[in-house]
Design a protein around this motif. Structure first.
Motif, PDB file in Angstrom:
ATOM      1  N   ASP A   1     -32.943  34.449   2.715  1.00  0.00           N
ATOM      2  CA  ASP A   1     -32.131  35.002   1.628  1.00  0.00           C
ATOM      3  C   ASP A   1     -31.112  36.030   2.106  1.00  0.00           C
ATOM      4  O   ASP A   1     -30.548  36.768   1.300  1.00  0.00           O
ATOM      5  CB  ASP A   1     -33.034  35.649   0.571  1.00  0.00           C
ATOM      6  N   VAL A   2     -30.877  36.092   3.399  1.00  0.00           N
ATOM      7  CA  VAL A   2     -29.918  37.050   3.956  1.00  0.00           C
ATOM      8  C   VAL A   2     -28.818  36.276   4.664  1.00  0.00           C
ATOM      9  O   VAL A   2     -29.084  35.377   5.452  1.00  0.00           O
ATOM     10  CB  VAL A   2     -30.618  38.027   4.930  1.00  0.00           C
ATOM     11  N   GLU A   3     -27.580  36.632   4.367  1.00  0.00           N
ATOM     12  CA  GLU A   3     -26.421  36.011   5.018  1.00  0.00           C
ATOM     13  C   GLU A   3     -25.783  37.060   5.924  1.00  0.00           C
ATOM     14  O   GLU A   3     -25.553  38.193   5.514  1.00  0.00           O
ATOM     15  CB  GLU A   3     -25.422  35.540   3.974  1.00  0.00           C
ATOM     16  N   ILE A   4     -25.487  36.659   7.161  1.00  0.00           N
ATOM     17  CA  ILE A   4     -24.874  37.563   8.137  1.00  0.00           C
ATOM     18  C   ILE A   4     -23.657  36.866   8.719  1.00  0.00           C
ATOM     19  O   ILE A   4     -23.730  35.701   9.113  1.00  0.00           O
ATOM     20  CB  ILE A   4     -25.852  37.938   9.259  1.00  0.00           C
ATOM     21  N   VAL A   5     -22.528  37.566   8.759  1.00  0.00           N
ATOM     22  CA  VAL A   5     -21.316  37.021   9.377  1.00  0.00           C
ATOM     23  C   VAL A   5     -20.784  38.009  10.407  1.00  0.00           C
ATOM     24  O   VAL A   5     -20.915  39.213  10.246  1.00  0.00           O
ATOM     25  CB  VAL A   5     -20.219  36.704   8.333  1.00  0.00           C
ATOM     26  N   ASP A   6     -20.204  37.465  11.455  1.00  0.00           N
ATOM     27  CA  ASP A   6     -19.534  38.268  12.477  1.00  0.00           C
ATOM     28  C   ASP A   6     -18.044  38.045  12.320  1.00  0.00           C
ATOM     29  O   ASP A   6     -17.566  36.924  12.483  1.00  0.00           O
ATOM     30  CB  ASP A   6     -19.973  37.841  13.881  1.00  0.00           C
ATOM     31  N   GLU A   7     -17.327  39.110  11.981  1.00  0.00           N
ATOM     32  CA  GLU A   7     -15.879  39.004  11.789  1.00  0.00           C
ATOM     33  C   GLU A   7     -15.163  40.037  12.641  1.00  0.00           C
ATOM     34  O   GLU A   7     -15.287  41.228  12.382  1.00  0.00           O
ATOM     35  CB  GLU A   7     -15.510  39.253  10.318  1.00  0.00           C
ATOM     36  N   ALA A   8     -14.451  39.589  13.630  1.00  0.00           N
ATOM     37  CA  ALA A   8     -13.611  40.471  14.446  1.00  0.00           C
ATOM     38  C   ALA A   8     -14.345  41.758  14.817  1.00  0.00           C
ATOM     39  O   ALA A   8     -13.909  42.849  14.508  1.00  0.00           O
ATOM     40  CB  ALA A   8     -12.313  40.784  13.719  1.00  0.00           C
ATOM     41  N   SER A   9     -15.466  41.601  15.477  1.00  0.00           N
ATOM     42  CA  SER A   9     -16.309  42.697  15.959  1.00  0.00           C
ATOM     43  C   SER A   9     -16.946  43.531  14.851  1.00  0.00           C
ATOM     44  O   SER A   9     -17.473  44.594  15.094  1.00  0.00           O
ATOM     45  CB  SER A   9     -15.536  43.617  16.923  1.00  0.00           C
ATOM     46  N   THR A  10     -16.910  43.048  13.624  1.00  0.00           N
ATOM     47  CA  THR A  10     -17.609  43.705  12.520  1.00  0.00           C
ATOM     48  C   THR A  10     -18.676  42.751  11.999  1.00  0.00           C
ATOM     49  O   THR A  10     -18.381  41.601  11.687  1.00  0.00           O
ATOM     50  CB  THR A  10     -16.639  44.063  11.371  1.00  0.00           C
ATOM     51  N   VAL A  11     -19.881  43.229  11.929  1.00  0.00           N
ATOM     52  CA  VAL A  11     -20.982  42.429  11.402  1.00  0.00           C
ATOM     53  C   VAL A  11     -21.212  42.856   9.967  1.00  0.00           C
ATOM     54  O   VAL A  11     -21.285  44.037   9.660  1.00  0.00           O
ATOM     55  CB  VAL A  11     -22.268  42.641  12.227  1.00  0.00           C
ATOM     56  N   LYS A  12     -21.301  41.868   9.072  1.00  0.00           N
ATOM     57  CA  LYS A  12     -21.567  42.157   7.659  1.00  0.00           C
ATOM     58  C   LYS A  12     -22.800  41.377   7.238  1.00  0.00           C
ATOM     59  O   LYS A  12     -23.012  40.255   7.677  1.00  0.00           O
ATOM     60  CB  LYS A  12     -20.376  41.782   6.783  1.00  0.00           C
ATOM     61  N   VAL A  13     -23.582  41.988   6.369  1.00  0.00           N
ATOM     62  CA  VAL A  13     -24.839  41.381   5.925  1.00  0.00           C
ATOM     63  C   VAL A  13     -24.984  41.576   4.417  1.00  0.00           C
ATOM     64  O   VAL A  13     -24.532  42.575   3.873  1.00  0.00           O
ATOM     65  CB  VAL A  13     -26.043  41.987   6.698  1.00  0.00           C
ATOM     66  N   LYS A  14     -25.564  40.572   3.752  1.00  0.00           N
ATOM     67  CA  LYS A  14     -25.840  40.715   2.332  1.00  0.00           C
ATOM     68  C   LYS A  14     -27.043  39.870   1.954  1.00  0.00           C
ATOM     69  O   LYS A  14     -27.371  38.899   2.635  1.00  0.00           O
ATOM     70  CB  LYS A  14     -24.646  40.356   1.463  1.00  0.00           C
ATOM     71  N   LEU A  15     -27.696  40.257   0.886  1.00  0.00           N
ATOM     72  CA  LEU A  15     -28.807  39.516   0.330  1.00  0.00           C
ATOM     73  C   LEU A  15     -28.235  38.539  -0.678  1.00  0.00           C
ATOM     74  O   LEU A  15     -27.441  38.913  -1.515  1.00  0.00           O
ATOM     75  CB  LEU A  15     -29.766  40.492  -0.354  1.00  0.00           C
ATOM     76  N   VAL A  16     -28.603  37.276  -0.558  1.00  0.00           N
ATOM     77  CA  VAL A  16     -28.112  36.263  -1.485  1.00  0.00           C
ATOM     78  C   VAL A  16     -29.230  35.853  -2.425  1.00  0.00           C
ATOM     79  O   VAL A  16     -30.397  35.926  -2.079  1.00  0.00           O
ATOM     80  CB  VAL A  16     -27.538  35.027  -0.738  1.00  0.00           C
ATOM     81  N   ALA A  17     -28.854  35.420  -3.604  1.00  0.00           N
ATOM     82  CA  ALA A  17     -29.846  34.994  -4.589  1.00  0.00           C
ATOM     83  C   ALA A  17     -30.542  33.737  -4.098  1.00  0.00           C
ATOM     84  O   ALA A  17     -29.890  32.802  -3.628  1.00  0.00           O
ATOM     85  CB  ALA A  17     -29.180  34.744  -5.937  1.00  0.00           C
ATOM     86  N   SER A  18     -31.840  33.718  -4.197  1.00  0.00           N
ATOM     87  CA  SER A  18     -32.566  32.521  -3.787  1.00  0.00           C
ATOM     88  C   SER A  18     -32.501  31.488  -4.901  1.00  0.00           C
ATOM     89  O   SER A  18     -32.446  31.817  -6.077  1.00  0.00           O
ATOM     90  CB  SER A  18     -34.013  32.868  -3.455  1.00  0.00           C
ATOM     91  N   ALA A  19     -32.494  30.236  -4.510  1.00  0.00           N
ATOM     92  CA  ALA A  19     -32.362  29.145  -5.482  1.00  0.00           C
ATOM     93  C   ALA A  19     -33.667  28.828  -6.149  1.00  0.00           C
ATOM     94  O   ALA A  19     -34.708  29.047  -5.714  1.00  0.00           O
ATOM     95  CB  ALA A  19     -31.816  27.916  -4.779  1.00  0.00           C
TER      96      ALA A  19
END
Length: 59
Positions: A41-59
């Motif tokens: 339930d966690v999404e992580i992206v790496d964008e131009a040396s910045t890491v972002k994370v968020k909790l996503v709603a489970s289906a």
């Protein structure tokens, strides 16, 4: 409250958060990012040396 619970509480707003945001609740944000990569339930992206994370709603 455990560190995991504190991190989930931080992420529970569904907004993107940076590693620095995680650093507000843990002194080891990079290690927690590694652990969070295994959470479905966690999404992580790496964008131009910045890491972002968020909790996503489970289906």
């Amino acid at each position: 409250m455990s560190k995991y619970e504190q991190i989930i509480e931080l992420l529970s707003d569904g907004e993107w958060h940076t590693k620095e945001d995680l650093g507000q609740v843990t002194v080891f944000p990079e290690l927690w990012l590694d652990e969070l990569r295994h959470e479905p339930d966690v999404e992580i992206v790496d964008e131009a040396s910045t890491v972002k994370v968020k909790l996503v709603a489970s289906a």
